[in-house]
Design a protein around this motif. Sequence first.
Motif, PDB file in Angstrom:
ATOM      1  N   HIS A   1       0.814  -1.212   0.000  1.00  0.00           N
ATOM      2  CA  HIS A   1       0.000   0.000   0.000  1.00  0.00           C
ATOM      3  C   HIS A   1       0.847   1.260   0.000  1.00  0.00           C
ATOM      4  CE1 HIS A   1      -3.468  -2.482   0.492  1.00  0.00           C
ATOM      5  NE2 HIS A   1      -2.897  -3.087   1.513  1.00  0.00           N
ATOM      6  N   ALA A   2       2.018   1.129  -0.529  1.00  0.00           N
ATOM      7  CA  ALA A   2       2.902   2.297  -0.498  1.00  0.00           C
ATOM      8  C   ALA A   2       3.615   2.484  -1.826  1.00  0.00           C
ATOM      9  CB  ALA A   2       3.921   2.138   0.607  1.00  0.00           C
ATOM     10  N   VAL A   3       4.034   3.733  -2.067  1.00  0.00           N
ATOM     11  CA  VAL A   3       4.843   4.049  -3.237  1.00  0.00           C
ATOM     12  C   VAL A   3       6.216   4.463  -2.709  1.00  0.00           C
ATOM     13  CG1 VAL A   3       5.020   5.429  -5.334  1.00  0.00           C
ATOM     14  CG2 VAL A   3       2.779   4.988  -4.304  1.00  0.00           C
ATOM     15  N   VAL A   4       7.253   3.846  -3.271  1.00  0.00           N
ATOM     16  CA  VAL A   4       8.608   4.262  -2.898  1.00  0.00           C
ATOM     17  C   VAL A   4       9.144   5.151  -4.018  1.00  0.00           C
ATOM     18  CG1 VAL A   4      10.933   3.493  -2.307  1.00  0.00           C
ATOM     19  CG2 VAL A   4       8.942   2.141  -1.591  1.00  0.00           C
ATOM     20  N   VAL A   5       9.376   6.406  -3.681  1.00  0.00           N
ATOM     21  CA  VAL A   5       9.748   7.401  -4.691  1.00  0.00           C
ATOM     22  C   VAL A   5      11.221   7.761  -4.548  1.00  0.00           C
ATOM     23  CG1 VAL A   5       9.076   9.576  -5.745  1.00  0.00           C
ATOM     24  CG2 VAL A   5       7.481   8.389  -4.216  1.00  0.00           C
TER      25      VAL A   5
END
Lengths: 237, 310
Positions: free
Chosen positions: B257-261
């Motif tokens: 449920h996460a975006v790693v930017v």
Amino acid sequence: MTLLELSLRSVVRGKRVIAVVLLPVLVGFVAVMLAVTAGASDRSDAYATLGGELLVLVLALVGLVLGVNAFGDERDEGTLGLLLATTVPRPRIVLTKYAAAFAVTWIACLPATLGCLWLATATDLSFGTAVWSLLLTSLLAAAAYSAVFVLLSLVLRRAILVGLAYLVLWEGLLAGATTAFRNLSVGAYASRVAAAPWDDPPFDVADVAVGVAAVVLVLVTVATVAAAAWRLPRAHV
Amino acid sequence: MTAALEVRNVSKWFGDTVALSDVSFESSPGVVGLLGHNGAGKSTLFGLLAGFSSPSQGTVRVLGLDPRDDPSVHARMGLVPDGEGLWPFLTARQTVELLARHRGVTAYEKAAAAALSTVGLVEAADRKVAGFSKGMRQRVRLAQALAHDPEVLLMDEPLNGLDPAQRRADVDLVRELGGSGRTVLVSSHILAEVERMADRVLVVVNGRLVAEGTPAGVQELLAQSARTVRVETDDPRKLAGLLLREAHVDSVGIDEHAVVVHTSDGAQLAVQLPQLAAKARILLLRVIPIGEDLESVFTRLTASARGAGR
């Protein structure tokens, strides 16, 4: 504790000292046994073998075992960095290490030297000549071989293997087989000094006068120690 | 006043391997931390400063002297070399006395006793080093570097092999040494240690000096440049798609449920992220910067230098 004490203690430690002590003691023991038990003509032959040839070999081997550790141990154990992190001029470090290796080599070989001396008294050779030639041989051979092996320990990591190969191949095989190479071998000059009591040496020696042989050994020693002293400040640690 | 340590355009190579590449720095009084992974060139640099080898290019000066030509510099310099080397047949006291004596200390017995007590080796001082633990050996090596009261201290990984309590004690000792007007260069591959010891940090990666400054400054430097942020959201796919259109975003990854930017401009991301989310009606649950500590900064610098070099 001074640098010389440190060098002496690092030369004589460990199990290698046992091997280094055993060999000369064994040769010395055999020499004394022959002096006591052998017949007159056998004693002369025995002295030629032990005092002339074997003694030089013993000095070479003991010099090898003790000499190659002069800088080998320091490098293997990571203490060279501490030794060099001092204000002691680099040539003095080399000279001290060399002095320790030379002194211990000569002293460790004394049982063999003295045994041969005993054997010399049992022959009809001039005792006076035998005394000075044996002492001179042991001093000069110890000096020259120690210098060669201390230099090797400074230049090479596998100094003991290279040193052994040098003794077997160069000093042993080549110098033993050909006259041309004999005059390029430390052992042949040392044997020349040891052969002083004979008019006609009964074993292979360098083809020069005794005095010349002694001078050559001194020059080899000085040049080799100087090379080591020159090398240490330029070595990469 | 000239700096105690001066390294100018120094390169060092061994055959085809470049150990140091155009490194320049001047020390300042206090503790300078040298940060780098194993094999980054830290020990090569120490070797040059101690005079154990010559630079292939450039100049090295310690207290104005060329350490390669002038061993007298060791009277004013203390060195803890890499590794654990000590003469096993000497006692701790003999070792420290020997070395102090050969660095020109006339009252070497007194100096050795004082140094041994500084590092907390009083009871074991007269035992042979051969039986010492790694930590005790390291204390002897520290003591010998301190006994002649040097102006400059070079310590190559001095905390290696110490237990946590000893580490803390030595961090304090290094800080104290740096506080007393000495110049201390201390290396480590562990960032937390350097952060605690040093007033100034030099970061070495693959033989290059890649960053320099206060520990906080180095962090800031990195915060301004690239960084990684983890954004937990209700719609990671949509957010990832939007972020990819931004120029400063190098790459995005979706992780549950996460975006790693990964971004080249953290400040801009901080401004844009809420705006983007509001416009697209995406819920931002948590925003976790991953690149805040020196550790990740260091890792990333290492990674980029690896990519660039060799």
